[in-house]
Write a protein that holds these residues in place. Structure first.
Motif, PDB file in Angstrom:
ATOM      1  N   ARG A 204      30.701  43.085  35.604  1.00  0.00           N
ATOM      2  CA  ARG A 204      31.499  44.080  36.332  1.00  0.00           C
ATOM      3  C   ARG A 204      31.685  43.654  37.779  1.00  0.00           C
ATOM      4  O   ARG A 204      32.817  43.682  38.309  1.00  0.00           O
ATOM      5  CB  ARG A 204      30.814  45.443  36.258  1.00  0.00           C
ATOM      6  CG  ARG A 204      31.491  46.536  37.060  1.00  0.00           C
ATOM      7  CD  ARG A 204      30.700  47.839  36.943  1.00  0.00           C
ATOM      8  NE  ARG A 204      31.305  48.894  37.752  1.00  0.00           N
ATOM      9  CZ  ARG A 204      31.067  49.067  39.046  1.00  0.00           C
ATOM     10  NH1 ARG A 204      30.243  48.242  39.686  1.00  0.00           N
ATOM     11  NH2 ARG A 204      31.645  50.056  39.704  1.00  0.00           N
ATOM     12  N   THR A 220      37.689  49.209  41.377  1.00  0.00           N
ATOM     13  CA  THR A 220      36.434  49.794  40.897  1.00  0.00           C
ATOM     14  C   THR A 220      36.680  51.087  40.135  1.00  0.00           C
ATOM     15  O   THR A 220      36.119  51.313  39.054  1.00  0.00           O
ATOM     16  CB  THR A 220      35.490  50.061  42.084  1.00  0.00           C
ATOM     17  OG1 THR A 220      35.246  48.841  42.778  1.00  0.00           O
ATOM     18  CG2 THR A 220      34.173  50.637  41.602  1.00  0.00           C
ATOM     19  N   ASP A 224      35.937  51.382  36.100  1.00  0.00           N
ATOM     20  CA  ASP A 224      34.964  52.369  35.621  1.00  0.00           C
ATOM     21  C   ASP A 224      35.601  53.347  34.644  1.00  0.00           C
ATOM     22  O   ASP A 224      34.985  53.739  33.643  1.00  0.00           O
ATOM     23  CB  ASP A 224      34.359  53.125  36.803  1.00  0.00           C
ATOM     24  CG  ASP A 224      33.437  52.255  37.642  1.00  0.00           C
ATOM     25  OD1 ASP A 224      33.012  51.195  37.126  1.00  0.00           O
ATOM     26  OD2 ASP A 224      33.151  52.615  38.794  1.00  0.00           O
TER      27      ASP A 224
END
Length: 376
Positions: A204, A220, A224
């Motif tokens: 990630r 991000t 997510d």
């Protein structure tokens, strides 16, 4: 009013720069499409490994709600449980699976031969539907045998033996290469899934590091959201597949279909592919049930309708209510497109790919860019 010389030069320079950047962008996008086209199978294989890693990570996080252990230990527990379940199925039902798979293969071949004969009897061309006969049929060029005459056995020539041997060797090599490729792909997906699930934060952070710093917050949030969507969908899909397997197995066993267990397994596995998988599973179930009579085939068809209704109107709205919301026609069209272009990989992975695209589109439609880039 005349335009100053400096402004004219600057305008021409800006136009040339825009044309150059646009041309480079178009060429880069075309090169990317060409790369994806030539290496589609490899990219789909990597994506399947990522999905397995996401599924293992989702189960590990679910276990973390009940047991407070480090991530690595929880992943080991999940892998041991899954390996134990798979080993138990193979150990307890291995002989049953092998026997029912053989019987199912012979039954489907026989039913397809009957369907072909029925179509030919009604004047429908089935030249595209060659199945290969198990027993050789006499050709029209061979003379009829005379009763009482001594039979002569002609040995095949050297060229016939050589051609037959070459065909056997080529078919054997093709089967071996296919088996090795399938086993190799399985272990590649398994290895990728385990490595992704073992250290999800490393991959990630690596993906986020490739994004420009000013857009890292946006990347991000999108990453997510994609991860959360795929995790919830995979958990819901595994529950749906298990329910379809159990209902199909028990229902066919009650009807009296011999290969009920293996038919339940294939129905559960094909449930991973929305719409198309259910239709394929229903066709296989009904076709295999024809060997037991028309009443059994009709009962199997009614069971298929019940399972399809259970999956579409009960399991999907309840279990996957918070996972995905994609219109069925849009999903079906996208599945057909990827299936025709990329084969079985595109058909099987169409839904998660579309889920990722939908998450990105929904995020931008909701004003994600303005929220992430707004000055603080």
């Amino acid at each position: 009013m005349p335009v100053p010389v400096d402004d004219g030069v600057s305008a021409r320079s800006d136009l040339a720069w825009a044309i150059s950047v646009g041309g480079i962008g178009v060429a880069g996008f075309a090169a990317l499409l060409l790369f994806m086209w030539h290496f589609a199978a490899t990219l789909f294989l990597i994506f399947a490994g990522i999905l397995l890693g996401v599924a293992l990570n989702a189960m590990t996080n679910l276990l973390g709600r009940a047991i407070r252990l480090p991530h690595a230990l929880r992943l080991v527990v999940v892998c041991l449980v899954l390996a134990g379940l798979s080993g138990g199925v193979v150990f307890l039902g291995g002989s049953t699976i092998a026997r029912q798979a053989t019987a199912l293969s012979e039954t489907i071949k026989s039913q397809l031969t009957s369907v072909k004969a029925f179509l030919e009897k009604n004047g429908i061309d089935t030249s595209y539907f060659e199945l290969g006969n198990a027993s050789a049929t006499p050709t029209s060029s061979s003379p009829p045998a005379t009763p009482g005459a001594p039979t002569t056995r002609n040995l095949p020539s050297a060229s016939t033996i050589a051609s037959s041997g070459g065909a056997i060797v080529s078919q054997t090599l093709r089967l071996l290469l296919g088996a090795v490729s399938a086993v190799g792909n399985f272990f590649i997906v398994l290895f990728l899934g385990l490595t992704f699930a073992a250290q999800p934060s490393v991959y990630r952070n690596g993906l986020l590091f490739m994004a420009p710093e000013r857009h890292r917050a946006l990347a991000t949030a999108i990453l997510d959201r994609i991860s959360d969507t795929l995790e919830r969908w995979l958990i819901a899909q595994m529950l749906t597949m298990t329910a379809v397997f159990l209902v199909t197995w028990v229902g066919l066993a009650l009807i009296g279909i011999e290969s009920s267990f293996i038919l339940g397994i294939q129905a559960g596995l094909l449930a991973f592919i929305p719409t198309v998988g259910a239709l394929l599973a229903g066709m296989i179930v009904v076709l295999a049930s024809l060997a037991s009579g028309w009443f059994a085939a009709l009962s199997a068809f009614i069971l298929f309708l019940g399972v399809h209704a259970l999956e579409s109107y009960v399991l999907t709205p309840i279990i996957q209510r918070q996972a995905l919301d994609i219109p069925p026609a849009t999903l079906f069209a996208f599945q057909i497109l990827l299936g025709v272009v990329f084969g079985i990989w595109g058909l099987a992975l169409a839904l998660p790919l579309m889920a990722i695209a939908k998450v990105i589109i929904d995020y931008f439609k909701a004003g994600g860019i303005s929220q992430e880039t707004a000055p603080t």
